[in-house]
Design a protein around this motif. Sequence first.
Motif, short mmCIF file in Angstrom:
data_model
loop_
_atom_site.label_atom_id
_atom_site.label_comp_id
_atom_site.label_asym_id
_atom_site.label_seq_id
_atom_site.Cartn_x
_atom_site.Cartn_y
_atom_site.Cartn_z
N PHE A 1 -29.90 -8.67 45.40
CA PHE A 1 -30.93 -9.71 45.40
C PHE A 1 -32.12 -9.29 44.55
N VAL A 2 -32.58 -8.06 44.75
CA VAL A 2 -33.73 -7.56 44.00
C VAL A 2 -33.40 -7.39 42.52
N VAL A 3 -32.18 -6.95 42.21
CA VAL A 3 -31.78 -6.80 40.81
C VAL A 3 -31.78 -8.15 40.11
N LEU A 4 -31.16 -9.16 40.74
CA LEU A 4 -31.10 -10.49 40.13
C LEU A 4 -32.49 -11.07 39.92
N VAL A 5 -33.33 -10.98 40.94
CA VAL A 5 -34.69 -11.52 40.84
C VAL A 5 -35.50 -10.74 39.82
N GLY A 6 -35.46 -9.41 39.91
CA GLY A 6 -36.29 -8.58 39.04
C GLY A 6 -35.93 -8.70 37.57
N VAL A 7 -34.64 -8.65 37.26
CA VAL A 7 -34.23 -8.70 35.86
C VAL A 7 -34.49 -10.08 35.26
N THR A 8 -34.16 -11.15 35.99
CA THR A 8 -34.39 -12.48 35.44
C THR A 8 -35.89 -12.79 35.34
N TYR A 9 -36.70 -12.23 36.22
CA TYR A 9 -38.15 -12.39 36.16
C TYR A 9 -38.70 -11.72 34.90
N LEU A 10 -38.27 -10.46 34.67
CA LEU A 10 -38.77 -9.72 33.52
C LEU A 10 -38.37 -10.40 32.21
N PHE A 11 -37.12 -10.85 32.12
CA PHE A 11 -36.68 -11.46 30.87
C PHE A 11 -37.16 -12.89 30.72
N ALA A 12 -37.54 -13.54 31.81
CA ALA A 12 -38.20 -14.84 31.68
C ALA A 12 -39.55 -14.67 31.00
N ILE A 13 -40.26 -13.60 31.33
CA ILE A 13 -41.52 -13.30 30.66
C ILE A 13 -41.26 -12.98 29.18
N ALA A 14 -40.20 -12.20 28.92
CA ALA A 14 -39.87 -11.86 27.54
C ALA A 14 -39.54 -13.10 26.72
N ARG A 15 -38.88 -14.07 27.32
CA ARG A 15 -38.60 -15.32 26.60
C ARG A 15 -39.87 -16.12 26.39
N ALA A 16 -40.74 -16.13 27.40
CA ALA A 16 -41.95 -16.94 27.32
C ALA A 16 -42.87 -16.46 26.20
N ASN A 17 -42.96 -15.16 25.98
CA ASN A 17 -43.88 -14.68 24.94
C ASN A 17 -43.18 -14.38 23.61
N ALA B 1 -26.31 -1.71 35.98
CA ALA B 1 -27.57 -1.39 35.31
C ALA B 1 -27.45 -1.61 33.81
N ALA B 2 -26.32 -1.19 33.22
CA ALA B 2 -26.11 -1.40 31.79
C ALA B 2 -26.04 -2.88 31.46
N VAL B 3 -25.34 -3.65 32.29
CA VAL B 3 -25.25 -5.10 32.07
C VAL B 3 -26.61 -5.75 32.23
N ALA B 4 -27.38 -5.31 33.22
CA ALA B 4 -28.71 -5.89 33.44
C ALA B 4 -29.62 -5.66 32.24
N ILE B 5 -29.44 -4.55 31.55
CA ILE B 5 -30.28 -4.23 30.39
C ILE B 5 -29.83 -5.03 29.16
N VAL B 6 -28.53 -5.13 28.92
CA VAL B 6 -28.01 -5.69 27.68
C VAL B 6 -27.81 -7.21 27.75
#
Length: 473
Positions: free
Chosen positions: A57-73, A114-119
């Motif tokens: 749960f934390v991995v899904l939320v955390g990774v999609t949250y971080l990359f949502a910011i990366a897409r936004a900026n 972890a590798a999939v979450a990064i790439v």
Amino acid sequence: MSPELISILVLVVVFVLATTRSVNMGALAFAAAFGVGTLVADLDADGIFAGFPGDLFVVLVGVTYLFAIARANGTTDWLVHAAVRLVRGRVALIPWVMFALTGALTAIGAVSPAAVAIVAPVALSFATRYSISPLLMGTMVVHGAQAGGFSPISIYGSIVNGIVEREKLPGSEVGLFLASLVANLLIAAVLFAVLGGRKLWARGAVTPEDGGGSGAGARSTGTGAGPAGTGAGAGSGAGADSGTGTAPGAKGAAPAAVAVRPGWGTGGTEDTGPRLGPARIATLAALVALVVAVLGFDLDAGLSAVTLAVVLSTAWPDDSRRAVGEIAWSTVLLICGVLTYVGVLEEMGTITWAGEGVGGIGVPLLAAVLLCYIGAIVSAFASSVGIMGALIPLAVPFLAQGEIGAVGMVAALAVSATVVDVSPFSTNGALVLAAAPDVDRDRFFRQLMIYGGIVVAAVPALVWLVLVVPGLG
């Protein structure tokens, strides 16, 4: 009717209802976990919630949250541009670059999720920008992770080799690694050919701007944009921070026309693209920090991603105002619900019951292929390592008879239990589903589920035929 059989039939009903009534499967699975856990398994609420995948749960939320910011900026647009420059505009090479990158990460010790979450977020952003099938890009990332997943110094490899040693079975660390590498490489080659790889080769070399087309610019002008304040836009009608621009390959979007420009990459004006500003530099630093935290210090990927996302949100609140809303909540509900029900099955002994029933069959070759199928089916919903840890000991009695080669059987079980991680119910598949921007998630979920079903149906039989029947080891 035994409690174990009831629990399996309820799972079938959950699948049928989710398919025919368009109800979120995770919500159905939570209800099923409550009903079966309480009425059949005699579990209390704590026993039911013991199967809730809090870490995922934390991995899904955390990774999609971080990359949502990366897409936004606009950071993901900058990364996509850099990836095209890296392969000198050969878009067809990008899926293989992502395959090799995730494979290298897992081979040197990264946990596969972890590798999939990064790439995956970067790979799928690229797929959206250049009208590449998200199914192709997502599965290439997952199969790449599994290709390197059984190297002698990897997490999976160390665990399986340790189990083999503990059970006093003959083993081959190199053979296990090569079996997984070759199997996933062959699958990736077939996927590349079937899902549009040949058309990608036909495009030739492109510029990063070619992928934009009309109305396909960056999702954000970004407060951290370059000197002119422009985002990663390409082509006319680039989308602003509101996200109104339609990316190629998104629902309802027309494929981008990609021009061939052999001279691209020579330093002319065609090399211009997204520029780095403070927000994007900080976001890139956060992504590097995520890699270092996970691979260098063995920190949790989800908690690390959430922490980095909060830091970026605090520094640039305008860029990340809607990032929380872009977390893939429906995917989180689906995955967590299904895995909670699988936890109830494990708690009440359904999985062990099925494995022991197969292990008791008197025909070793038949028992071997059935164990491979159980490993594949269960691993599509649960921990691959956990399943291997349970199934390898179950295979010991008929391996001791000498009719089945231990090296081939262990390799077949390992491949069967991990190659199915493309399923949207597994951690890797869930990360791919959650990371895909601007796609019809219901359609993408169905594609992953169908492909996962094909893998479950075909791969165990193939690896059994190649690795077990000849009696390797």
